[in-house]
Scaffold this motif. Sequence first.
Motif, mmCIF file in Angstrom:
data_model
loop_
_atom_site.group_PDB
_atom_site.id
_atom_site.type_symbol
_atom_site.label_atom_id
_atom_site.label_comp_id
_atom_site.label_asym_id
_atom_site.label_seq_id
_atom_site.Cartn_x
_atom_site.Cartn_y
_atom_site.Cartn_z
ATOM 1 N N SER A 18 0.806 -1.283 0.091
ATOM 2 C CA SER A 18 -0.148 -0.030 -0.055
ATOM 3 C C SER A 18 0.973 1.247 -0.034
ATOM 4 C CB SER A 18 -0.872 0.039 1.141
ATOM 5 O OG SER A 18 -1.623 1.205 1.236
ATOM 6 N N TYR A 19 0.619 2.193 -0.816
ATOM 7 C CA TYR A 19 1.116 3.462 -0.775
ATOM 8 C C TYR A 19 0.234 4.536 -0.742
ATOM 9 C CZ TYR A 19 5.674 1.835 -3.170
ATOM 10 O OH TYR A 19 6.555 1.051 -3.171
ATOM 11 N N ARG A 20 0.486 5.496 0.191
ATOM 12 C CA ARG A 20 -0.273 6.477 0.481
ATOM 13 C C ARG A 20 0.115 7.833 0.021
ATOM 14 N NH1 ARG A 20 -2.400 8.401 6.495
ATOM 15 N NH2 ARG A 20 -3.953 10.283 5.914
ATOM 16 N N SER A 22 -0.004 11.840 -1.521
ATOM 17 C CA SER A 22 -0.833 13.163 -1.294
ATOM 18 C C SER A 22 -1.333 13.808 -2.604
ATOM 19 C CB SER A 22 0.107 14.151 -0.545
ATOM 20 O OG SER A 22 -0.413 15.523 -0.572
ATOM 21 N N THR A 33 4.440 13.518 -7.208
ATOM 22 C CA THR A 33 4.201 12.425 -6.010
ATOM 23 C C THR A 33 3.849 11.069 -6.888
ATOM 24 O OG1 THR A 33 3.117 14.001 -4.722
ATOM 25 C CG2 THR A 33 2.685 11.713 -4.409
ATOM 26 N N PRO A 144 -11.746 4.284 6.127
ATOM 27 C CA PRO A 144 -11.397 4.739 7.367
ATOM 28 C C PRO A 144 -12.483 5.006 8.569
ATOM 29 C CG PRO A 144 -10.183 5.825 5.932
ATOM 30 C CD PRO A 144 -11.037 5.053 5.078
#
Length: 297
Positions: A18-20, A22, A33, A144
């Motif tokens: 998983s990559y978060r 912005s 990004t 979430p």
Amino acid sequence: IKGFLTGLGVFDKVKIVSYRLSLSGDYPNILNTLIYAVEDVSKKGIRIINFSAGGYDGTCSSNETFKQILLNYDGLFICAAGNEGYNNDDSDYLVERFPSNVDASNLIAVGASTPEDSIWGDSNVGETTVDLFAPGYCIYSAVPITNCGSNNSICEDAMNHCFHEMNGYHYVTGTSQATPVVSGCAAILYSLLDELPNISFDNRSDFEIIKNIMLDTVDITNVYGNQPFVNKCVSGGRLNLFKAVGKTVSNNFLNFIKKYADNSNNKAERKDFINIITTSSSKTGETWRFNDNSTLF
């Protein structure tokens, strides 16, 4: 792709990194990004990227820049076509969809279909810019817990057919939900083809084989006799995993035999393979023998 809570999903044996990212700010920042993420993924040897995000770049320069990044990526980049109800082919919207409109042979842009096997009303379409459709309506999704609330917009569907649950999971509709369905299918085909003697998966063109199989095996006519996806995407249809697996096996039949026939120590894997062959392959009527004298058919 993989259901962590239930163990069920399109492909429950896949490993997920998983990559978060912005995605706030102007497009140069967003582009940088995303470029960093793709380059880092490539270094780690990750060959299938699921990107359930996107937007519109007024300069259209992001698409051309990102195209060069993808052409240097030895894998598939699978992304959402968008939920604005637009035709991504249409330049009248002043801007191009990013990144789904990137013209790269290893990119797959995904639209969302409904349980009635039609196009979800807010899904973007595009005869040349959307590759195929996949189920994206009321998909049980992780959200979430801090976003879970009866008044939160993410819990609401425009057609009021999606339901909220107070446990961090609820039903969400969109091309972001359809995209991982395609990514899961790509992972299955990759796992079938990996390590076959005729495919190395060490360059982008090998992964385009997977893309072409998925696009070639879509369902064009639905159960009602209609063709809702024709002229709305490149393939003219909705993803069909079963047919994609069948074509993968048929196209590489002898190489599958070479891989499994001499592997008498892996009978569990062989059994799974035989189940795939007998239900999916058009190659029937012949007898294949393993080293222990057991037969394939």
